[in-house]
Design a protein around this motif. Sequence first.
Motif, PDB file in Angstrom:
ATOM      1  N   ALA A  70       0.810  -1.212   0.000  1.00 34.58           N
ATOM      2  CA  ALA A  70       0.000   0.000   0.000  1.00 34.58           C
ATOM      3  C   ALA A  70       0.848   1.269   0.000  1.00 34.58           C
ATOM      4  N   ARG A  71       1.971   1.236   0.736  1.00 37.92           N
ATOM      5  CA  ARG A  71       2.794   2.452   0.826  1.00 37.92           C
ATOM      6  C   ARG A  71       3.407   2.826  -0.522  1.00 37.92           C
ATOM      7  N   ARG A  72       3.560   1.828  -1.414  1.00 39.43           N
ATOM      8  CA  ARG A  72       4.118   2.088  -2.746  1.00 39.43           C
ATOM      9  C   ARG A  72       3.049   2.066  -3.834  1.00 39.43           C
ATOM     10  N   ASN A  73       1.828   1.684  -3.470  1.00 43.53           N
ATOM     11  CA  ASN A  73       0.740   1.523  -4.436  1.00 43.53           C
ATOM     12  C   ASN A  73       1.176   0.608  -5.575  1.00 43.53           C
ATOM     13  N   LEU A  74       1.752  -0.536  -5.201  1.00 44.03           N
ATOM     14  CA  LEU A  74       2.406  -1.388  -6.188  1.00 44.03           C
ATOM     15  C   LEU A  74       2.207  -2.862  -5.851  1.00 44.03           C
ATOM     16  N   TRP A  75       1.925  -3.651  -6.888  1.00 42.47           N
ATOM     17  CA  TRP A  75       1.873  -5.106  -6.746  1.00 42.47           C
ATOM     18  C   TRP A  75       3.282  -5.670  -6.910  1.00 42.47           C
ATOM     19  N   MET A  76       3.646  -6.611  -6.033  1.00 42.01           N
ATOM     20  CA  MET A  76       4.970  -7.205  -6.095  1.00 42.01           C
ATOM     21  C   MET A  76       4.882  -8.722  -5.919  1.00 42.01           C
ATOM     22  N   PRO A  77       5.848  -9.462  -6.490  1.00 39.44           N
ATOM     23  CA  PRO A  77       5.880 -10.918  -6.292  1.00 39.44           C
ATOM     24  C   PRO A  77       6.399 -11.261  -4.902  1.00 39.44           C
ATOM     25  N   LEU A  78       6.205 -12.504  -4.487  1.00 35.86           N
ATOM     26  CA  LEU A  78       6.764 -12.987  -3.232  1.00 35.86           C
ATOM     27  C   LEU A  78       8.130 -13.608  -3.500  1.00 35.86           C
ATOM     28  N   ASP A  79       9.095 -13.332  -2.647  1.00 34.09           N
ATOM     29  CA  ASP A  79      10.465 -13.850  -2.829  1.00 34.09           C
ATOM     30  C   ASP A  79      10.474 -15.369  -2.929  1.00 34.09           C
ATOM     31  N   HIS A  80      11.375 -15.871  -3.782  1.00 33.11           N
ATOM     32  CA  HIS A  80      11.606 -17.296  -4.025  1.00 33.11           C
ATOM     33  C   HIS A  80      10.515 -17.942  -4.860  1.00 33.11           C
ATOM     34  N   GLY A  81       9.599 -17.145  -5.396  1.00 33.17           N
ATOM     35  CA  GLY A  81       8.625 -17.654  -6.343  1.00 33.17           C
ATOM     36  C   GLY A  81       9.212 -17.582  -7.749  1.00 33.17           C
ATOM     37  N   PRO A  82       8.422 -17.859  -8.769  1.00 31.63           N
ATOM     38  CA  PRO A  82       6.999 -18.156  -8.677  1.00 31.63           C
ATOM     39  C   PRO A  82       6.733 -19.639  -8.402  1.00 31.63           C
ATOM     40  N   LEU A  83       5.495 -19.927  -8.020  1.00 32.63           N
ATOM     41  CA  LEU A  83       5.044 -21.305  -7.891  1.00 32.63           C
ATOM     42  C   LEU A  83       4.890 -21.909  -9.273  1.00 32.63           C
ATOM     43  N   ALA A  84       5.143 -23.207  -9.383  1.00 29.79           N
ATOM     44  CA  ALA A  84       5.153 -23.838 -10.703  1.00 29.79           C
ATOM     45  C   ALA A  84       4.787 -25.311 -10.600  1.00 29.79           C
ATOM     46  N   VAL A  85       4.706 -25.952 -11.750  1.00 28.35           N
ATOM     47  CA  VAL A  85       4.500 -27.392 -11.841  1.00 28.35           C
ATOM     48  C   VAL A  85       5.791 -28.027 -12.313  1.00 28.35           C
ATOM     49  N   PHE A  86       6.318 -28.954 -11.528  1.00 27.00           N
ATOM     50  CA  PHE A  86       7.534 -29.677 -11.883  1.00 27.00           C
ATOM     51  C   PHE A  86       7.184 -30.780 -12.862  1.00 27.00           C
ATOM     52  N   ASN A 114       3.128 -13.639  11.671  1.00 30.48           N
ATOM     53  CA  ASN A 114       3.435 -12.956  10.413  1.00 30.48           C
ATOM     54  C   ASN A 114       3.804 -13.953   9.313  1.00 30.48           C
ATOM     55  N   ARG A 115       2.957 -14.960   9.149  1.00 27.13           N
ATOM     56  CA  ARG A 115       3.180 -16.002   8.136  1.00 27.13           C
ATOM     57  C   ARG A 115       1.955 -16.083   7.231  1.00 27.13           C
ATOM     58  N   LEU A 116       2.216 -16.187   5.948  1.00 26.81           N
ATOM     59  CA  LEU A 116       1.158 -16.388   4.975  1.00 26.81           C
ATOM     60  C   LEU A 116       1.218 -17.823   4.482  1.00 26.81           C
ATOM     61  N   PHE A 117       0.079 -18.514   4.506  1.00 31.82           N
ATOM     62  CA  PHE A 117      -0.008 -19.863   3.961  1.00 31.82           C
ATOM     63  C   PHE A 117      -0.659 -19.784   2.581  1.00 31.82           C
ATOM     64  N   VAL A 118      -0.065 -20.463   1.625  1.00 34.20           N
ATOM     65  CA  VAL A 118      -0.508 -20.426   0.232  1.00 34.20           C
ATOM     66  C   VAL A 118      -0.835 -21.847  -0.210  1.00 34.20           C
ATOM     67  N   ALA A 119      -2.038 -22.046  -0.705  1.00 38.17           N
ATOM     68  CA  ALA A 119      -2.465 -23.382  -1.122  1.00 38.17           C
ATOM     69  C   ALA A 119      -2.985 -23.349  -2.546  1.00 38.17           C
ATOM     70  N   GLY A 120      -2.836 -24.484  -3.237  1.00 37.65           N
ATOM     71  CA  GLY A 120      -3.326 -24.544  -4.604  1.00 37.65           C
ATOM     72  C   GLY A 120      -2.850 -25.784  -5.320  1.00 37.65           C
ATOM     73  N   LYS A 121      -2.598 -25.609  -6.601  1.00 41.81           N
ATOM     74  CA  LYS A 121      -2.157 -26.707  -7.455  1.00 41.81           C
ATOM     75  C   LYS A 121      -0.760 -26.381  -7.968  1.00 41.81           C
ATOM     76  N   PHE A 122       0.259 -26.915  -7.311  1.00 40.55           N
ATOM     77  CA  PHE A 122       1.652 -26.668  -7.681  1.00 40.55           C
ATOM     78  C   PHE A 122       2.521 -27.663  -6.925  1.00 40.55           C
ATOM     79  N   ASN A 123       3.730 -27.855  -7.401  1.00 37.49           N
ATOM     80  CA  ASN A 123       4.664 -28.748  -6.707  1.00 37.49           C
ATOM     81  C   ASN A 123       6.116 -28.304  -6.848  1.00 37.49           C
ATOM     82  N   ALA A 124       6.324 -27.037  -7.248  1.00 37.75           N
ATOM     83  CA  ALA A 124       7.695 -26.547  -7.440  1.00 37.75           C
ATOM     84  C   ALA A 124       7.759 -25.047  -7.193  1.00 37.75           C
ATOM     85  N   LEU A 125       9.000 -24.572  -6.939  1.00 38.21           N
ATOM     86  CA  LEU A 125       9.264 -23.149  -6.770  1.00 38.21           C
ATOM     87  C   LEU A 125      10.125 -22.657  -7.932  1.00 38.21           C
ATOM     88  N   ALA A 126      10.668 -21.472  -7.770  1.00 42.98           N
ATOM     89  CA  ALA A 126      11.455 -20.842  -8.826  1.00 42.98           C
ATOM     90  C   ALA A 126      12.536 -21.773  -9.349  1.00 42.98           C
TER      91      ALA A 126
END
Length: 207
Positions: A70-86, A114-126
């Motif tokens: 919000a302070r930058r009015n900007l969308w940013m990725p999360l470090d060590h992403g993106p999520l992917a399919v191996f 201060n932890r975000l849990f992310v769930a979905g369809k993926f099995n790999a990182l960057a």
Amino acid sequence: RWLGMRPLSRDSLLRIGEGGLCSRASDPATMLSAAAIGSDGDLFVGGSFSSRIWDGASFVVLKHVARYQARRNLWMPLDHGPLAVFRPLNLSNHSQIKNQTASVKALAYANKENRLFVAGKFNALAGGTKLTSAGIVEWTQDGGLVALSGGGLIRYDNQIPEASALAYDADNKKLYVAGIFDAIGTQASECSTLAEYSPGSPARLVY
């Protein structure tokens, strides 16, 4: 395409952030399916999307999960992403995976930790690094996206397991995960679509 963070009136629906999450010719199928507010007021969203945004120094990729600062009015990725399919080099026994793409279905934020849990369809990182916790990861400001300890979701038909809903019990520090899977690690059941994660303990199926 549009996200409102203020009470809606008959004539106001405000766009959030500069660029990043709008459907466009390069990604006409942008879909957001989850949202969560962090302890500092930042907004996290997840879904099925792929885009690029200028962060003030270079273009960065937004893929399937993003954070609105919000302070930058900007969308940013999360470090060590993106999520992917191996995808294994030999797909003869994994033909179902060949055309599958990653997506985020649910988010939950633990305010005290201060932890975000992310769930979905993926099995790999960057970089295609295969996760030990398919279908679910956690994010912190310092650590970025990492595998969730306790074991990953498994499907016996060689398809990607999918976590579609999350609920966090802040008092007992337990995360509940619902979705399409057959087991967690070596633990399996005839009815295994709900799992429980606790810090420092192996994940278990909830019957």
